[in-house]
Design an enzyme around this catalytic site. Sequence first.
Site, PDB file in Angstrom:
ATOM      1  N   GLY A 182      -0.273 -32.609  45.533  1.00 32.23           N
ATOM      2  CA  GLY A 182      -0.079 -32.079  44.186  1.00 32.23           C
ATOM      3  C   GLY A 182       0.573 -33.070  43.227  1.00 32.23           C
ATOM      4  O   GLY A 182       0.073 -33.301  42.134  1.00 32.23           O
ATOM      5  N   ALA A 183       1.685 -33.646  43.663  1.00 29.18           N
ATOM      6  CA  ALA A 183       2.417 -34.526  42.778  1.00 29.18           C
ATOM      7  C   ALA A 183       3.506 -35.231  43.580  1.00 29.18           C
ATOM      8  O   ALA A 183       3.739 -34.891  44.737  1.00 29.18           O
ATOM      9  CB  ALA A 183       3.060 -33.733  41.640  1.00 29.18           C
ATOM     10  N   GLU A 191       8.847 -30.983  41.119  1.00 35.11           N
ATOM     11  CA  GLU A 191       9.078 -32.435  41.111  1.00 35.11           C
ATOM     12  C   GLU A 191      10.329 -32.762  40.310  1.00 35.11           C
ATOM     13  O   GLU A 191      11.113 -33.631  40.688  1.00 35.11           O
ATOM     14  CB  GLU A 191       7.867 -33.189  40.545  1.00 35.11           C
ATOM     15  CG  GLU A 191       6.532 -32.889  41.230  1.00 35.11           C
ATOM     16  CD  GLU A 191       6.552 -32.963  42.735  1.00 35.11           C
ATOM     17  OE1 GLU A 191       7.357 -33.719  43.302  1.00 35.11           O
ATOM     18  OE2 GLU A 191       5.756 -32.225  43.378  1.00 35.11           O
ATOM     19  N   GLU A 240      12.494 -30.710  50.895  1.00 36.35           N
ATOM     20  CA  GLU A 240      11.340 -29.883  50.530  1.00 36.35           C
ATOM     21  C   GLU A 240      11.630 -28.384  50.585  1.00 36.35           C
ATOM     22  O   GLU A 240      11.283 -27.639  49.682  1.00 36.35           O
ATOM     23  CB  GLU A 240      10.122 -30.243  51.386  1.00 36.35           C
ATOM     24  CG  GLU A 240       9.618 -31.675  51.178  1.00 36.35           C
ATOM     25  CD  GLU A 240       9.302 -32.022  49.729  1.00 36.35           C
ATOM     26  OE1 GLU A 240       9.226 -31.101  48.890  1.00 36.35           O
ATOM     27  OE2 GLU A 240       9.153 -33.223  49.425  1.00 36.35           O
TER      28      GLU A 240
HETATM   29  N1  B3K Z   1       7.236 -35.257  48.091  1.00 32.10           N
HETATM   30  C1  B3K Z   1       5.833 -35.183  47.770  1.00 32.10           C
HETATM   31  C2  B3K Z   1       4.949 -35.101  48.956  1.00 32.10           C
HETATM   32  C3  B3K Z   1       4.575 -36.394  49.532  1.00 32.10           C
HETATM   33  C4  B3K Z   1       3.533 -36.244  50.599  1.00 32.10           C
HETATM   34  C5  B3K Z   1       3.250 -37.516  51.264  1.00 32.10           C
HETATM   35  N2  B3K Z   1       2.198 -37.425  52.248  1.00 32.10           N
HETATM   36  C6  B3K Z   1       5.535 -34.064  46.849  1.00 32.10           C
HETATM   37  C7  B3K Z   1       6.518 -32.960  46.840  1.00 32.10           C
HETATM   38  O1  B3K Z   1       6.739 -32.280  47.806  1.00 32.10           O
HETATM   39  O2  B3K Z   1       7.133 -32.785  45.839  1.00 32.10           O
HETATM   40 ZN    ZN Z   2       8.596 -31.595  47.185  1.00 31.27          ZN
END
Ligand code: B3K
Ligand code: ZN
Length: 887
Positions: A273-274, A310, A332
Amino acid sequence: MKDASPRTIYLKDYQAPDFAIDTTQLYFDLYEDYSEVTARLVISRSAENVVPQLVLDGQDLKLLSISINDCELAKDAYEIGEETLTLNFDKVIVEGFSQQNFILETKVRIEPQNNTSLEGLYKSRTMFCTQCEAEGFRKITYYLDRPDALSEFTTRIYADKSRYPVLLSNGNPVASGDLDGGRHWAEWHDPFKKPCYLFALVAGDLVAVDDEFKTQSGRDVLLRIFVEEKDRDKCDHAMRSLKNAMRWDEDVYGREYDLDIFMIVAVDDFNMGAMENKGLNIFNTSCVLANEKTTTDAGFQRVEGVVAHEYFHNWSGNRVTCRDWFQLSLKEGFTVFRDEEFSADMGSATVKRVEDVSLLRTNQFAEDASPMAHPVQPSSFIEISNFYTLTIYEKGAEVVRMIRTLLGPALFRKGSDLYFDRHDGCAVTIEDFIAAMADVSGRDFSHFMLWYQQAGTPKLKVTGDYNQTEKTYTLKVQQSCPATPESATKKPFLIPLDAALIGEQGRIAPSKVLEVSKEQETFVFHDVAERPVPSLLRGFSAPVNLDFAYSLDDLTRLMARDDDGFCRWDASQKMAIQVINNVIVSLANDPAPTVDKRYLDAFGEVLNQAITSLKNNDQTLDLAMIALMLQLPSEEYIAQQHSVVDVDSIHHARARVKRKLATTWYEEILAGYEYLNVPEIFAVDAASIARRTLKNTLLSYLVTSGREQAIDICALQLATATNMTDEIAALTALTHSASRYAVDQKGAALASFYSKWSDEALVVNQWFAVQATAPLPTTLNQVEELMKHPAFDANNPNKLRALVAGFCMRNPIAFHERKGKGYRFLADQIIQLNARNPQIAARLLTPLTRWRNYDEQRQGLMREQLKRISVTPKLSKDVFEVVTKSL
Ligand code: B3K
Ligand code: ZN
């Protein structure tokens, strides 16, 4: 291509790095057929007494030069491995050199234009961009590619000025200038130390949509969203969402933004997604662009949620980051919890909760019951990219939510303040987060930690007993948890069970959070004046499977009288599942089984309530909740309730119940639709979204009736819609209908939709998805044809998700076709993608990993394809891990 002999990494083996990279200076020279990256690293030893070596990560890099303290190194002073660069200090012959402190400079050549993995530095259409989390930075330069190596970054980018007028990196712009030959440069400096997974670079021909935000302490922040010129008109919603998120994080968590500029860049080719890169978020276009003509309400909500997510990472992830990737849920899970609460505050909180729980129960519970099940804090992995899962994200968020439930909002906020203050600028663990919560509350979290350490979805078996003479109601609760790959036996969890009692007229006692901590427990409610129906797991207070033998009458009462919105909705779903399951059983010997009248009546009651409120223009009824209660549970969710999934029966029984509802209440459904189908000024507030959701839910029922009048209504809505929500709902209803009358119209409808929207990639993706999810026997052929369509691009993850994942993950009846054609199709795709984009290949494997859920014949066919994949030459780590764990 990654390592040929994949190695398992264990949490227990964690060791702090021996070296620190105090500052990082990067120089990027970008060209069309190669790029060069120079990294100047100021390194110091952070641990004594270890081998005289420094091992840096690096992958697919061509080393052009290497020096220490500006002296070129002799060949024997370093060694280049498959994924490493090792410096042998004993062989470093440089005057005045000390391992304690030195400057390492490397120059490498890479080929971003050929990088289809979309990890590291790559090209998306005409623009250069990066994705470094989790381990993509090693594809850019030799480095300590681990989240506990924090450094201060300065980045200078050189590129052709006409092709790449915009040059961006993290932090603040420092300087820029022109060069000979039509080239130019820009330099950025990020004052906050960060791990390299948060590094970002963008070079492209982009326009900026600007705004500003004044923080609570009065600092001005410039907000810039960079997009291609054609998308300039699709940034307002993301910008509004960003400002709302910034304000919300100040109000709810006391967190203020820390740089003078915050940038978002939209790119077409993106694996997820981002990404929350410090000060320079990079977004999949699907998660940032939105306007009413091209974007559905679900799309608007996704943009709002992802922009906020984000942004929130700036504190939960960036200022305080993860020590190692086993701690992924630290950032996360917490950040998903934060974005869920934000979205709840921006719109309808109950609807948001229902949507989140639906996702969790349908997909995370399935993951927990699969060979890929893992704890929220995993103890090992082969490829970390495979662990960006619903368990880490959504279950992780539920675990944080339980902490808030146990502590209450005030202590929870104190705990989060302490966590951020104590660990600002550090790379920490889930245990550190819990310690902050324990320290502010004095509560012992050792039992609670099992939520992080044990995989699997606990089951709560609850029985209730009313004693009329004593006026008591006794709940007996028994917990268990199925075995998962990491442990066959489970210790009992600490489960907050929010419960209340519902009498004939409503709640008869205050709700309370029962703490279930043992295998069996009993809770007694006193002064219960009448025989109640228990309202359990209110607000979905814990991520568990609840088993209580509710009768249809009990559920009718909860649907009508429970004051917990989530439980009201859940009662409607439980009722539908009971009824559908009865139809499944009857279908075995009766081709036309009846549908329980009590359910038809309950449905009619909800519908009539909505119609009355529409007629009287009464604004108090939550129409979105009504829409959700009228929707049947998905086939995937129904499948969860079966030990052997009979795809066909589930599909046919559900379709039968839906048709019965549609024909029984046709006139009422039509009346409701007509009240709602009136010209309105478009808005994306909760009330407007609710009206559209209900209208399109009713449209779907109308079309299900198969009546020509209904299909004409649908075609008219498609032709006259003024927003994408209405347009796609009508296109979907028409395309998914099996009625002859609809079949005759859908070809023309799909063709005209395409020609209207062929310039809008995100709309074309929706057009692909609508066709891929049609529950019809012709769909696989259609999907194969569409893969040859000029608008399809097998290197673009959004297109793959629309077409391939749409068919394989959101179309059970077609994908699980008896002969296994769907399985073969998916395996073909994975084998091709394995080399090009291993992350997406591994993700697409998910449906095949669930083979144990099906009948023997399907099991055999699915395993056959898994085995075929497993012998593919040069299997990526990503695919290797998923295939071997699931076979
Ligand atoms: N932190 C990133 C995800 C990265 C994935 C890498 N394979 C997006 C998020 O969770 O905000
Ligand atoms: Zn995240």
